[in-house]
Design an enzyme around this catalytic site. Structure first.
Site, short mmCIF file in Angstrom:
data_model
loop_
_atom_site.label_atom_id
_atom_site.label_comp_id
_atom_site.label_asym_id
_atom_site.label_seq_id
_atom_site.Cartn_x
_atom_site.Cartn_y
_atom_site.Cartn_z
N LYS A 1 1.06 -1.51 0.11
CA LYS A 1 0.07 0.00 0.24
C LYS A 1 0.87 0.87 -0.03
CE LYS A 1 -2.45 1.39 3.67
NZ LYS A 1 -3.35 1.13 2.45
N SER A 2 0.68 2.62 -0.55
CA SER A 2 1.10 3.59 -0.08
C SER A 2 1.47 4.09 0.81
CB SER A 2 0.70 4.62 -1.46
OG SER A 2 0.02 4.88 -2.40
N THR B 1 -6.46 5.30 -10.34
CA THR B 1 -8.37 5.78 -9.92
C THR B 1 -8.70 7.10 -10.83
OG1 THR B 1 -8.56 6.23 -7.52
CG2 THR B 1 -8.38 4.55 -7.88
N CYS C 1 -3.38 9.97 -6.45
CA CYS C 1 -4.24 9.47 -6.19
C CYS C 1 -5.50 10.90 -5.67
CB CYS C 1 -3.74 9.55 -4.60
SG CYS C 1 -5.71 8.73 -3.18
#
Length: 305
Positions: free
Chosen positions: A43-44, A194, A129
């Site tokens: 994960k980031s 996204t 993000c």
């Protein structure tokens, strides 16, 4: 049949786990490795602990999910312990580790990169993000100059590991951003993060469902957009591209490769097909290659011919 070499690194297959999915702990990453992923992406992770947005952080919509996690993580100093615990096990399985990192500026990115670099095979810069809050994520990735400065700074402080920039589709011209990170010395590009931001409203309460009100769209519905972005990037730069966005089958992966991807990442697809989606996709890709009597390297960028 699916062995892939990127940045001088051999991967047993080109089907990787995407950032933000099953990457919270070392044991979760190890589980994805056991289920066939050629590489797993953390994960980031940032410099300091971050709590993220209030629940609910995810809502299912037609064609995928909206999520607004807000980059929750324990901070890099604590997280490297998670990687350290499973590094040897993943190595025995032939699974590479991609470290996804974020920061508010080039200085933060560099500090996190320096700390994580001894523990991973590749570094992925999350400059995309759409719901991170503050001066993070897409606010960097939508600006070619800021994108350039982050990549350049990280490349200056990391000597061994290849550095990839994960790009946002929420720009006027993704080719401009791709060129800027290539000029800055990036070794590869991940596309896309996204789409959005988007929103879902509960008609009974008359309020947005997500705790953050808005979030990024992932899942099957964004695949055509991701394909187009990969296609455009391939035409603009000479860097290897990792395609991501709505991949659930081997044929999806093949389509991304025809657009120009050399490998793919799978995120939301884990929800639709289970943890062993990596094995399933690899089997479907192999079957396609056998039926067509072609090799994997022959299809990369094939849609441009």
């Amino acid at each position: 049949m699916l062995k892939t070499n990127l940045f001088g690194i051999d991967f047993k297959n080109p089907v990787f786990l995407a950032a933000g999915i099953m990457g919270e702990t070392g044991s979760a990453l190890k589980r994805m490795g056991k289920n066939g992923a050629g590489a797993v992406c953390t994960k980031s992770i940032g410099l300091e602990q971050k709590m993220g947005h209030n629940n609910p952080t995810m809502v299912e919509v037609e064609g995928g999910f909206l999520n607004a996690m807000g980059l929750p993580n324990p901070g890099i100093d604590e997280y490297v312990g998670e990687i350290e615990e499973i590094r040897d096990d993943l190595k025995k399985m032939g699974v590479k580790i991609i470290g996804s990192i974020y920061g508010k500026d080039s200085n933060e990115f560099s500090k996190v990169a320096e700390t994580i670099s001894p523990f991973v095979d590749v570094i992925e810069l999350n400059i995309s993000c759409p719901h991170a809050g503050g001066f993070y994520g897409a606010q960097i990735g939508q600006n070619p100059d800021l994108s350039h400065s982050v990549v350049s700074a990280v490349k200056d402080c990391v000597n061994k590991q290849p550095v990839m920039a994960k790009l946002t589709p929420n720009v006027a011209d993704i080719k401009e951003i791709a060129k800027s990170v290539e000029d800055a010395g990036a070794d590869g590009i991940v596309a896309i993060n996204t789409l959005g931001p988007g929103m879902v409203i509960d008609i009974e309460t008359k309020k947005p469902i997500l705790g953050n009100k808005f979030g990024g769209m992932s899942g099957k519905a964004i695949k055509p957009i991701a394909i187009k972005n990969v296609y455009d990037i391939y035409s603009a730069v000479e860097l290897p591209i990792i395609g991501v966005g709505g991949i659930t089958t081997g044929l999806d992966a093949i389509e991304f490769m025809l657009a120009g991807a050399s490998a793919v990442q799978v995120g939301t697809g884990v929800y639709y097909r289970g943890y062993d989606i990596f094995d399933k996709i690899c089997e479907e890709m192999e079957q396609f290659l056998i039926e067509k009597n072609i090799k994997l390297k022959d299809i990369v960028g094939g849609a441009h011919e």
